[in-house]
Design an enzyme around this catalytic site. Structure first.
Site, short mmCIF file in Angstrom:
data_model
loop_
_atom_site.label_atom_id
_atom_site.label_comp_id
_atom_site.label_asym_id
_atom_site.label_seq_id
_atom_site.Cartn_x
_atom_site.Cartn_y
_atom_site.Cartn_z
N HIS A 157 0.82 -1.22 0.00
CA HIS A 157 0.00 0.00 0.00
C HIS A 157 0.86 1.27 0.00
O HIS A 157 0.47 2.27 0.60
CB HIS A 157 -0.95 0.00 1.20
CG HIS A 157 -2.22 0.78 0.97
ND1 HIS A 157 -2.23 2.13 0.73
CD2 HIS A 157 -3.51 0.38 0.94
CE1 HIS A 157 -3.48 2.54 0.59
NE2 HIS A 157 -4.27 1.49 0.69
N GLU A 286 -1.89 -0.23 -6.43
CA GLU A 286 -2.00 -1.48 -5.67
C GLU A 286 -2.38 -2.66 -6.58
O GLU A 286 -3.57 -2.89 -6.81
CB GLU A 286 -3.05 -1.34 -4.57
CG GLU A 286 -2.85 -0.15 -3.64
CD GLU A 286 -4.11 0.14 -2.83
OE1 GLU A 286 -4.59 -0.79 -2.14
OE2 GLU A 286 -4.61 1.27 -2.90
#
Length: 322
Positions: A157, A286
């Site tokens: 992340h 992501e």
């Protein structure tokens, strides 16, 4: 929090055992060293609630109503994002200490075992995350094996800001994607995969992130881009390219989809000084399976459910060009 430094002539990255996290990425640019991650100091790390650089899982992104059914069994998960499960739950892989099982000058491997029943998920999952530094490339390898069928989606992340400016609206993004997944205001898919053509989600050619930001209802529902794109695998184009005038990040991955999140809720998160970030200060790229795949068979066809003893192996390459 234990930290680990990997460094060569081009990059210097800092990792942590807490959340198997990517804390820092300093590019040794001709104009001077440049931190290109949205991050904070180890002392303020616990103040951040935005998953800075963390390994998220056991299931990255959202699972609707924090529940799923698999093999005629119902599983009730921890609800930590309204009524939904986000990034594995209240603790997940992002807020635990991972064990360091291998350390080399240019690589570190972290390991963690998700227990059967942890956060409500069925089956045990033994997972490792390996960070490697090679010239101008950072690679993250994910390896895992489950004791039984279970949702499984591990990713990183990290938020990127390549320029050091206050926001990333002047960053150019290009995606090898012809379809995106609409979501409702809680981030749960609410429509089939949709063609990007003619929408603000069309990044097939390089485009400023700010150009179409909040242009349409799909974005307005979640305050910006926070959507998964289906990666086109029928050509040789890189998955994603993020660029400013003097620095380019090219991302390649084995995952079928990539979530683009423009940091719509970053305001108030701790920065590297004594201040705080603003909204849109960084963009998260992501790679993953689709959100809510455990409850939507049309999305699960792209992956997201691991079977007993099935090898789980995925990678992300981040290459910096300067």
């Amino acid at each position: 929090m234990q930290t680990f430094l990997l460094e060569n002539d081009y990059l210097k990255i800092t990792l942590s055992d807490f959340g198997a996290s990517w804390l820092s990425c300093v590019v040794k640019h001709p104009s001077g060293d440049r931190e290109i991650l949205i991050t904070t100091t180890p002392e303020r790390w616990q103040e951040n609630s935005a998953y800075f650089g963390a390994t998220i899982g056991r299931y990255a992104n959202r699972i609707a109503h924090a529940r799923y059914q698999l093999n005629q069994q119902h599983y009730q998960l921890a609800a930590n994002n309204g009524e939904n499960n986000l990034h594995g739950g209240k603790i997940g892989g992002s807020h635990v200490h991972w064990q360091v099982v291998n350390q080399q000058p240019q690589a570190v491997t972290f390991a963690y075992t998700f227990a059967d029943g942890e956060e409500g998920f069925g089956s045990e999952v033994q997972a490792t995350v390996t960070y490697r530094l090679d010239e101008k490339t950072v690679t993250i390898d994910y390896d895992a094996k489950a004791s039984g069928a279970t949702p499984l989606c591990l990713t990183n992340h990290a938020y990127f800001n390549l320029s050091g400016e206050k926001t990333i609206t002047q960053h150019q993004l290009q995606l090898n994607a012809e379809q995106y997944l609409p979501v409702d205001a809680t981030g749960i898919p609410n429509a089939p995969l949709t063609a990007v053509a003619g929408t603000g989600f069309d990044f097939r050619q390089p485009k400023l992130l700010g150009q179409d930001l909040l242009k349409d209802a799909d974005q307005q529902a979640v305050k910006g881009y926070d959507h998964a794109f289906l990666i086109a695998k029928n050509n040789q184009n890189p998955t994603a390219c993020l660029a400013v005038d003097d620095l380019r990040l090219t991302l390649e991955t084995s995952y079928p989809a990539i979530q683009i999140y423009t940091g719509n809720w970053l305001a108030g998160q701790p920065d590297l000084n004594d201040g705080h970030y603003v909204d849109y200060a960084g963009v998260a790229l992501e790679p993953e399976f689709f959100p809510n795949s455990p409850n939507q068979p049309e999305l699960a066809q792209y992956g997201g459910i691991s079977q007993a003893n099935e090898p789980y192996q995925h990678y992300i390459h981040y290459n910096f060009d300067f």
